[in-house]
Design a protein around this motif. Structure first.
Motif, PDB file in Angstrom:
ATOM      1  N   GLU A  15       0.837  -1.199   0.000  1.00 59.08           N
ATOM      2  CA  GLU A  15       0.000   0.000   0.000  1.00 59.08           C
ATOM      3  C   GLU A  15       0.877   1.256   0.000  1.00 59.08           C
ATOM      4  O   GLU A  15       0.530   2.253  -0.628  1.00 59.08           O
ATOM      5  CB  GLU A  15      -0.995   0.010   1.161  1.00 59.08           C
ATOM      6  N   ALA A  16       2.009   1.197   0.682  1.00 61.13           N
ATOM      7  CA  ALA A  16       2.931   2.337   0.675  1.00 61.13           C
ATOM      8  C   ALA A  16       3.500   2.557  -0.731  1.00 61.13           C
ATOM      9  O   ALA A  16       3.574   3.691  -1.210  1.00 61.13           O
ATOM     10  CB  ALA A  16       4.048   2.123   1.689  1.00 61.13           C
ATOM     11  N   LEU A  17       3.886   1.465  -1.395  1.00 61.36           N
ATOM     12  CA  LEU A  17       4.394   1.593  -2.765  1.00 61.36           C
ATOM     13  C   LEU A  17       3.322   2.134  -3.710  1.00 61.36           C
ATOM     14  O   LEU A  17       3.617   2.944  -4.598  1.00 61.36           O
ATOM     15  CB  LEU A  17       4.924   0.250  -3.264  1.00 61.36           C
ATOM     16  N   ALA A  18       2.079   1.699  -3.525  1.00 60.99           N
ATOM     17  CA  ALA A  18       0.999   2.201  -4.375  1.00 60.99           C
ATOM     18  C   ALA A  18       0.867   3.714  -4.247  1.00 60.99           C
ATOM     19  O   ALA A  18       0.609   4.410  -5.233  1.00 60.99           O
ATOM     20  CB  ALA A  18      -0.315   1.508  -4.030  1.00 60.99           C
ATOM     21  N   PHE A  19       1.066   4.241  -3.042  1.00 64.29           N
ATOM     22  CA  PHE A  19       0.959   5.686  -2.839  1.00 64.29           C
ATOM     23  C   PHE A  19       2.207   6.412  -3.341  1.00 64.29           C
ATOM     24  O   PHE A  19       2.119   7.301  -4.178  1.00 64.29           O
ATOM     25  CB  PHE A  19       0.723   6.013  -1.357  1.00 64.29           C
ATOM     26  N   TYR A  20       3.357   6.032  -2.818  1.00 60.83           N
ATOM     27  CA  TYR A  20       4.571   6.791  -3.131  1.00 60.83           C
ATOM     28  C   TYR A  20       5.034   6.612  -4.572  1.00 60.83           C
ATOM     29  O   TYR A  20       5.432   7.577  -5.224  1.00 60.83           O
ATOM     30  CB  TYR A  20       5.701   6.434  -2.159  1.00 60.83           C
ATOM     31  N   VAL A  21       4.981   5.401  -5.074  1.00 63.48           N
ATOM     32  CA  VAL A  21       5.404   5.142  -6.456  1.00 63.48           C
ATOM     33  C   VAL A  21       4.238   5.386  -7.408  1.00 63.48           C
ATOM     34  O   VAL A  21       4.373   6.097  -8.402  1.00 63.48           O
ATOM     35  CB  VAL A  21       5.969   3.710  -6.600  1.00 63.48           C
TER      36      VAL A  21
END
Length: 141
Positions: A16-22
């Motif tokens: 979920e963090a990668l979906a937001f930041y990337v």
């Protein structure tokens, strides 16, 4: 010479963090390596176009309830990270288009143009284009 290689950002979930930041902010995925002996991943990201020598963000999944209580509040409600840009209008518009939540609108300060946004966990970030001549200004300014 010593330098900051990474700064840890406590997250609930790597993906979920990668979906937001990337996915939303356009950060670059530097590394995503599974570490089976610790049942975690070594996940680092950096802003788009940042040099390889830049300090990366280590996405550190909360492993305990104690860690989890600090997700989104690593600095007690203060702005946590400062994302410098060479084109404030471009990046503000791009972030707005993907649904980034702004908590302070763009404002001109003596050090440059700045607005504050929340990440998916509630951490506060400055998006800032430093004024020409400021020590942190882009060399092209």
């Amino acid at each position: 010479m010593p330098h900051l290689a990474h700064i840890a950002l406590v997250v609930r979930d790597y993906d979920e963090a990668l979906a937001f930041y990337v996915g939303k902010l356009g950060f670059e995925l530097v590394e995503d390596t599974h570490q089976p002996e610790q049942d975690k991943r070594w996940v680092t990201i950096r802003p788009p176009g940042a040099p390889a020598s830049a300090t990366n963000i280590l996405l550190a999944r909360a492993a305990t309830d104690h860690h989890a209580q600090y997700i989104g509040d690593q600095t007690g409600g203060r702005v946590f990270l400062f994302l410098a840009t060479d084109d404030f209008a471009r990046d503000h518009a791009r972030f707005t288009a993907v649904g980034v939540e702004w908590v302070r609108p763009p404002a001109d300060q003596p050090y440059g143009r700045v607005a504050v946004f929340k990440d998916l966990y509630g951490n506060l970030w400055d998006l800032v284009q430093f004024a020409p001549g400021h020590p942190a200004a882009s060399p092209t300014q």
